[in-house]
Design an enzyme around this catalytic site. Structure first.
Site, PDB file in Angstrom:
ATOM      1  N   GLN A 156     -23.332   3.553-100.829  1.00 45.03           N
ATOM      2  CA  GLN A 156     -22.105   4.240-101.250  1.00 45.03           C
ATOM      3  C   GLN A 156     -22.449   5.508-102.023  1.00 45.03           C
ATOM      4  O   GLN A 156     -21.833   6.555-101.819  1.00 45.03           O
ATOM      5  CB  GLN A 156     -21.242   3.302-102.100  1.00 45.03           C
ATOM      6  N   LYS A 209     -19.654  -6.196-107.851  1.00 44.93           N
ATOM      7  CA  LYS A 209     -18.977  -6.119-106.542  1.00 44.93           C
ATOM      8  C   LYS A 209     -17.491  -6.434-106.740  1.00 44.93           C
ATOM      9  O   LYS A 209     -16.970  -6.292-107.836  1.00 44.93           O
ATOM     10  CB  LYS A 209     -19.649  -7.090-105.560  1.00 44.93           C
ATOM     11  N   ASP A 251     -24.445  -8.102 -98.988  1.00 45.12           N
ATOM     12  CA  ASP A 251     -23.071  -8.609 -98.845  1.00 45.12           C
ATOM     13  C   ASP A 251     -23.050 -10.055 -98.348  1.00 45.12           C
ATOM     14  O   ASP A 251     -21.999 -10.697 -98.338  1.00 45.12           O
ATOM     15  CB  ASP A 251     -22.269  -7.720 -97.890  1.00 45.12           C
TER      16      ASP A 251
HETATM   17  C1  S3P Z   1     -21.462  -0.318 -98.444  1.00 45.35           C
HETATM   18  C2  S3P Z   1     -22.533  -0.337 -99.262  1.00 45.35           C
HETATM   19  C3  S3P Z   1     -22.906  -1.494-100.097  1.00 45.35           C
HETATM   20  C4  S3P Z   1     -22.172  -2.753 -99.666  1.00 45.35           C
HETATM   21  C5  S3P Z   1     -20.721  -2.498 -99.433  1.00 45.35           C
HETATM   22  C6  S3P Z   1     -20.553  -1.472 -98.310  1.00 45.35           C
HETATM   23  C7  S3P Z   1     -21.193   0.885 -97.629  1.00 45.35           C
HETATM   24  O1  S3P Z   1     -22.549  -1.227-101.445  1.00 45.35           O
HETATM   25  O2  S3P Z   1     -22.342  -3.770-100.627  1.00 45.35           O
HETATM   26  O3  S3P Z   1     -20.051  -3.667 -99.064  1.00 45.35           O
HETATM   27  O4  S3P Z   1     -20.406   0.825 -96.664  1.00 45.35           O
HETATM   28  O5  S3P Z   1     -21.770   1.942 -97.939  1.00 45.35           O
HETATM   29  P1  S3P Z   1     -23.503  -0.364-102.451  1.00 45.35           P
HETATM   30  O6  S3P Z   1     -23.655   0.968-101.883  1.00 45.35           O
HETATM   31  O7  S3P Z   1     -22.740  -0.352-103.739  1.00 45.35           O
HETATM   32  O8  S3P Z   1     -24.781  -1.120-102.523  1.00 45.35           O
END
Ligand code: S3P
Length: 435
Positions: free
Chosen positions: A176, A349, A322
């Site tokens: 993210q 989360k 996840d």
């Molecule tokens: C995601 C990145 C992950 C994941 C989330 C989706 C994404 O989070 O846990 O469900 O689509 O980029 P983080 O970037 O916070 O690790």
């Protein structure tokens, strides 16, 4: 059909047995990115297999509020007429991203990069999650963003200012964060590079070229030149491995069961679950691998049998982040201990997933020791079942429904509306898979 719907949520009968062949809805991460890039593109994109969960529909709706023309919102097949270069317009209302961390973090990068004034917000869970991780790099690029919640929390008010590219070393491995900065970099002057301590999922790096945007892949991240035009794209989103995971584990836990989940994304940055299940002794076959929109897709075939405890940490934990709740369920019924470590991220989360899973496992009679960065689960052949609270976290609700496979009594799951954020129709599909 709805015999598992009780007054206060789901009542999933113990001894659940899944089998057969099924498909799961489109990948959540890819759907968010597809809606965003189609909305930015100069022309009309066609997206098939879009996830119709609340999280991703909110992202498509936000792109519409920013000026894109979206046809088929709420259905898996959408046409999006994008705004083209510098075409986003300030929305007339706040962008409500609901429960979606990916939605708010990626879109904040987009609107900051495109110099659009807007305020982004979400539900109570989202407004309690850390946003400093994106505000630090965005502010270093010149963005002016007020975090109106306590301690850099949403709502986030973005004021239009031009951004400059940066070379950013993220302290955490987060797709993210990486995607937020790259998407901001698309609208910034010069080059933007993001480096990360471990490789997070790379959907943004894969989808940008499908929309005609050049991305430079680095040994520890990715870089993008600002000012590139986004071209429209015809794209099919593969099934979500994180949704398939519930069914794959249900089959793995059931002696003699065989289950195929067709058309699932098997991007190597996401396949930690498959590696974990194999290490636990399950038979998982990846059949008919092909590529769609830059993403590898395959059918997954699981044969159930006895599982054994393992250790899950380091890069494997990142690739299965996840899937922690459903892997913790697998661990409940494995022979021996399963140790989860390097997973402190799980505390921020949709819920504190370590605490929430520890409570849920205890509520069905399981044996678990919580640790700051994970947990140790001591497996048992069978558990009695019981009542659990999802705490508004979709992945906890679905994982605990699957735990019923090896419970002698029912598992009652309270607070299940959250499942619609990522997997509308989950309970119906589970009932179908149990024949
Ligand atoms: C995601 C990145 C992950 C994941 C989330 C989706 C994404 O989070 O846990 O469900 O689509 O980029 P983080 O970037 O916070 O690790």
């Amino acid at each position: 059909m709805n015999s598992w719907l009780g007054d206060s949520g789901w009542e999933v009968p113990g001894g659940l047995r899944v089998g057969g062949r099924l498909r799961v809805p489109g990948d959540k991460s890819i759907s968010h990115r597809a809606a965003i890039l189609a909305g930015l593109a100069a022309g009309r994109s066609h997206i098939r297999g879009f996830l119709t969960g609340e999280d991703t529909v909110n992202t498509a709706r936000a792109m519409a509020a920013l000026g894109a023309q979206v046809t088929g919102l709420g259905s898996p097949e959408m046409e999006i007429e994008g705004v083209g270069a510098a075409g986003l317009t300030a929305p007339s209302h706040d962008l409500d991203m609901g429960n979606a961390g990916t939605g708010i973090r990626l879109l904040t990068g987009v609107v900051a990069g495109q110099g659009v004034a807007c305020r982004l917000t979400g539900d109570a869970s989202l407004c309690s999650r850390p946003m400093g991780r994106i505000l630090t790099p965005l502010r270093a690029m010149g963005a002016q963003i007020d975090a109106e919640g306590d301690g850099d929390r949403a709502p986030l008010a973005v004021r239009p200012t031009p951004l400059s590219g940066i070379d950013y070393h993220s302290p955490i491995a987060s797709a993210q964060v990486k995607s937020c900065v790259l998407l901001a970099g698309l609208g910034a002057s010069g080059r933007t590079a993001v480096h990360e301590p471990a490789r997070s999922r790379d959907h943004t790096e894969r989808i940008l070229p499908a929309f005609g945007v050049d991305v430079e892949l680095l040994a520890d991240g990715a870089a993008i030149d600002g000012g590139q035009t986004v071209a429209p794209c015809d794209l099919t989103v593969p099934g979500d491995l994180s949704s398939a995971a519930f069914f794959l584990v249900a089959a793995a836990l059931t002696e003699g069961a065989t289950l195929t989940v067709a058309g699932v994304g098997v991007n190597p940055t996401r396949t930690g679950l498959i590696d974990c299940l194999r290490a636990m002794g399950a038979r998982v076959e990846v059949v008919g691998e092909r590529e769609e929109g830059g993403e590898p897709t395959a059918d997954l075939v699981v044969t159930g049998g006895g599982l054994g405890g393992i250790e899950i940490g380091g890069e494997l934990m990142v690739r299965a982040i996840d899937e922690f709740p459903i892997l913790a369920v697998a661990a409940c019924f494995a022979d021996g201990d399963t140790v989860f470590r390097d997973a402190a991220e799980l505390r921020v989360k949709e819920s504190d997933r370590i605490a929430a899973m520890a409570a849920a496992i205890r509520a069905i009679g399981g044996d678990v020791e919580e640790r700051p960065d994970g947990m140790v689960v001591r497996g048992r052949p069978l558990l009695p079942g019981g009542r659990i609270d999802s705490l508004g976290d979709h992945r906890i609700a679905m994982s605990m429904a699957i735990a019923a496979s090896r419970c002698t009594g029912p598992v009652v799951v309270h607070d299940t509306a959250c499942v619609d954020t990522s997997f509308p129709g989950f309970l119906r599909l589970l009932q179908k898979a149990t024949g």
